[in-house]
Design a protein around this motif. Sequence first.
Motif, PDB file in Angstrom:
ATOM      1  N   THR A 110      -7.894 -26.320  -8.851  1.00 18.83           N
ATOM      2  CA  THR A 110      -8.058 -24.856  -8.588  1.00 18.83           C
ATOM      3  C   THR A 110      -9.300 -24.446  -7.899  1.00 18.83           C
ATOM      4  N   PRO A 111      -8.972 -23.765  -6.711  1.00 13.12           N
ATOM      5  CA  PRO A 111     -10.197 -23.399  -5.749  1.00 13.12           C
ATOM      6  C   PRO A 111     -11.321 -22.700  -6.390  1.00 13.12           C
ATOM      7  N   TRP A 112     -12.595 -23.176  -6.168  1.00 11.31           N
ATOM      8  CA  TRP A 112     -13.721 -22.439  -6.551  1.00 11.31           C
ATOM      9  C   TRP A 112     -14.101 -21.520  -5.666  1.00 11.31           C
ATOM     10  N   LEU A 113     -13.710 -21.440  -4.501  1.00  9.69           N
ATOM     11  CA  LEU A 113     -13.751 -20.397  -3.408  1.00  9.69           C
ATOM     12  C   LEU A 113     -12.476 -19.613  -3.219  1.00  9.69           C
ATOM     13  N   MET A 114     -12.623 -18.103  -3.259  1.00  3.08           N
ATOM     14  CA  MET A 114     -11.434 -17.436  -3.150  1.00  3.08           C
ATOM     15  C   MET A 114     -10.858 -17.611  -1.573  1.00  3.08           C
ATOM     16  N   ARG A 115      -9.582 -17.511  -1.608  1.00  2.00           N
ATOM     17  CA  ARG A 115      -8.632 -17.386  -0.273  1.00  2.00           C
ATOM     18  C   ARG A 115      -9.007 -15.913   0.453  1.00  2.00           C
ATOM     19  N   PRO A 116      -9.496 -15.955   1.648  1.00  2.00           N
ATOM     20  CA  PRO A 116      -9.787 -14.632   2.267  1.00  2.00           C
ATOM     21  C   PRO A 116      -8.574 -14.076   2.985  1.00  2.00           C
ATOM     22  N   ASP A 117      -8.130 -13.078   2.172  1.00  2.00           N
ATOM     23  CA  ASP A 117      -6.997 -12.139   2.906  1.00  2.00           C
ATOM     24  C   ASP A 117      -6.859 -11.737   4.384  1.00  2.00           C
ATOM     25  N   ILE A 118      -8.218 -11.661   4.725  1.00  2.00           N
ATOM     26  CA  ILE A 118      -8.157 -11.322   6.275  1.00  2.00           C
ATOM     27  C   ILE A 118      -7.651 -12.343   7.159  1.00  2.00           C
ATOM     28  N   GLY A 119      -7.395 -13.608   6.523  1.00  3.11           N
ATOM     29  CA  GLY A 119      -6.612 -14.518   7.400  1.00  3.11           C
ATOM     30  C   GLY A 119      -5.215 -14.104   7.727  1.00  3.11           C
ATOM     31  N   ASP A 120      -4.561 -13.268   6.975  1.00  3.94           N
ATOM     32  CA  ASP A 120      -3.154 -12.768   7.065  1.00  3.94           C
ATOM     33  C   ASP A 120      -3.297 -12.020   8.580  1.00  3.94           C
ATOM     34  N   ALA A 121      -4.157 -11.591   9.130  1.00  7.58           N
ATOM     35  CA  ALA A 121      -4.474 -11.155  10.469  1.00  7.58           C
ATOM     36  C   ALA A 121      -3.590 -12.055  11.243  1.00  7.58           C
ATOM     37  N   PHE A 122      -3.730 -13.274  10.972  1.00  5.25           N
ATOM     38  CA  PHE A 122      -3.146 -14.095  12.238  1.00  5.25           C
ATOM     39  C   PHE A 122      -1.640 -14.129  11.860  1.00  5.25           C
ATOM     40  N   LEU A 123      -1.063 -13.447  11.148  1.00  4.54           N
ATOM     41  CA  LEU A 123       0.472 -13.713  10.830  1.00  4.54           C
ATOM     42  C   LEU A 123       0.936 -12.155  11.642  1.00  4.54           C
ATOM     43  N   PRO A 124       1.154 -12.085  12.956  1.00  2.00           N
ATOM     44  CA  PRO A 124       1.625 -10.945  13.517  1.00  2.00           C
ATOM     45  C   PRO A 124       3.005 -10.728  13.285  1.00  2.00           C
ATOM     46  N   ILE A 125       3.682 -11.796  13.194  1.00  2.00           N
ATOM     47  CA  ILE A 125       5.298 -11.548  13.008  1.00  2.00           C
ATOM     48  C   ILE A 125       5.284 -11.050  11.689  1.00  2.00           C
ATOM     49  N   ALA A 126       4.846 -11.959  10.512  1.00  2.00           N
ATOM     50  CA  ALA A 126       4.981 -11.329   9.089  1.00  2.00           C
ATOM     51  C   ALA A 126       4.680  -9.871   9.087  1.00  2.00           C
ATOM     52  N   GLY A 127       3.488  -9.571   9.599  1.00  2.00           N
ATOM     53  CA  GLY A 127       2.928  -8.063   9.986  1.00  2.00           C
ATOM     54  C   GLY A 127       3.955  -7.185  10.442  1.00  2.00           C
ATOM     55  N   TYR A 214      11.685  -9.243  19.316  1.00  2.00           N
ATOM     56  CA  TYR A 214      13.055  -9.551  18.832  1.00  2.00           C
ATOM     57  C   TYR A 214      13.366 -10.075  17.717  1.00  2.00           C
ATOM     58  N   LEU A 215      12.325 -11.060  17.237  1.00  4.81           N
ATOM     59  CA  LEU A 215      12.501 -11.777  15.826  1.00  4.81           C
ATOM     60  C   LEU A 215      12.366 -10.948  14.652  1.00  4.81           C
ATOM     61  N   VAL A 216      11.480  -9.861  14.923  1.00  3.32           N
ATOM     62  CA  VAL A 216      11.380  -8.818  13.927  1.00  3.32           C
ATOM     63  C   VAL A 216      12.551  -7.917  13.695  1.00  3.32           C
ATOM     64  N   VAL A 217      12.972  -7.318  14.960  1.00  2.00           N
ATOM     65  CA  VAL A 217      14.192  -6.499  15.188  1.00  2.00           C
ATOM     66  C   VAL A 217      15.632  -6.892  14.646  1.00  2.00           C
ATOM     67  N   SER A 218      15.654  -8.223  15.041  1.00  2.00           N
ATOM     68  CA  SER A 218      16.901  -8.569  14.810  1.00  2.00           C
ATOM     69  C   SER A 218      17.063  -8.994  13.279  1.00  2.00           C
ATOM     70  N   MET A 219      16.211  -9.318  12.570  1.00  2.00           N
ATOM     71  CA  MET A 219      16.322  -9.491  10.947  1.00  2.00           C
ATOM     72  C   MET A 219      16.861  -8.385  10.321  1.00  2.00           C
ATOM     73  N   PRO A 220      18.030  -8.688   9.765  1.00  2.00           N
ATOM     74  CA  PRO A 220      18.807  -7.532   9.166  1.00  2.00           C
ATOM     75  C   PRO A 220      18.111  -6.970   7.940  1.00  2.00           C
ATOM     76  N   THR A 221      18.163  -5.443   7.770  1.00  2.00           N
ATOM     77  CA  THR A 221      17.456  -4.860   7.077  1.00  2.00           C
ATOM     78  C   THR A 221      17.788  -5.267   5.550  1.00  2.00           C
ATOM     79  N   ALA A 222      18.934  -5.614   5.375  1.00  2.06           N
ATOM     80  CA  ALA A 222      19.385  -6.017   3.885  1.00  2.06           C
ATOM     81  C   ALA A 222      18.738  -7.490   3.470  1.00  2.06           C
ATOM     82  N   SER A 223      18.421  -8.128   4.466  1.00  5.94           N
ATOM     83  CA  SER A 223      17.774  -9.491   3.960  1.00  5.94           C
ATOM     84  C   SER A 223      16.032  -9.206   3.808  1.00  5.94           C
ATOM     85  N   LEU A 224      15.484  -8.361   4.240  1.00  9.58           N
ATOM     86  CA  LEU A 224      14.057  -8.196   4.045  1.00  9.58           C
ATOM     87  C   LEU A 224      13.739  -8.649   2.658  1.00  9.58           C
TER      88      LEU A 224
END
Length: 404
Positions: A110-127, A214-224
């Motif tokens: 169990t981590p004693w140091l919290m995960r920094p959520d700002i790391g998600d900034a390196f996930l532009p496709i997910a964003g 294209y990766l973002v736009v081509s993903m069907p809305t129903a599968s989001l």
Amino acid sequence: MSTIESITLMLALVYSTSLLYWGGKKWGALVSGALLLGATIASFFWPLLLILLGAVLVVTALGQYQPAFANAEGRPNRIREICQHFFALSMLLVGVQYAINAGMLYAGETPWLMRPDIGDAFLPIAGGIELKAILTLGLWDQNHPAAVVMLCVVLLTGLICKRAFCGWACPLGLAGEYLFKLRKRFIPAELLPPAWIDWPLRMVKYLLLAALVYLVVSMPTASLPNYLTGNYHKVADLKMAVFFMMPSMIALIGFSIIFALAAWRRQGFCRYICPYGALLGIVSFFSPFKIRRDTHHCLIETKGMSCDKCTRACPANISVHTQKNIHSDECQACMRCVSACPKKEALQFSTRNGIKLSARGLMILLFTLMFMVPLFAYVSGYWHSQTPQDIKMELIQKLDRVGH
């Protein structure tokens, strides 16, 4: 919100408020301080209150013992360097914190140091996928909400102050500066490509951006919904971390090309490869702020001199001295041209109707956008990942088998 994120956030916002105060914008400082205090109290996160008090003490001490730094005095280049190194140090600390957290998860502890959520900034496709889910389904992701927040923040900086994120905040841009300076020590020549090669190379980053869009736009809305709740998305950040910490041979070749470009020419990575730079370059066309040359004060028109100091100072090789308004998508609002200009009134970063933004003002604006927006996202409950640690601990053991 992790400790590193909290410390960085408070120092940046308190420093911005102090710059407004010392810059004579007392009402601006009052409003900024009130918003900061209100958001901190509303968060009900007591460490933020302690960090806020500490940040006030630190900035007050700086004002007493190092007034030039605390007041952001000096030329634009010095102010920008302070801003760049602040963001780079923050990202370094976040990276160390993230690595410790991920390492303990991988070890089954169990981590004693919290995960920094700002790391998600390196996930532009997910964003981008999350933004599509919000706009089409009204669905907010619970696994990496900070990804879409930071994507919107970066887009907002481009919309308001051109590519200032690239020139003032991006740690990769700063690393590229150091690589270029290192290369210049051994090979002083500029090594600039001819224009007929430079233009096609600049289009590479737009092709990469088009592929990502294209990766973002081509993903069907129903599968989001299924995607956002799936195992692959839950560990997207860990997959990204593994990609950088244990790169494949293909990835190493890619990194080598990036380093070579950065060393070959100034802003080589930003100019030719970075898809974020391409995105901000497009958005920056809509920014009201641009580098503008006042012909009533410029030495070229008023004295008939052949001055081109602004052009020679521009790292993007924009011909500043021949244009009245700089619309180029390569302009990063770094203000090197403004700093090099011998006539203070001749070159300004301003709007069409004359609203000027100094280097200090631009730094305050960037700090406010990049830290106040995430703070309000955190207060509103749209920042912290809700993925349980036991799920991450289980998935990290079979990371290579987790697919779409």
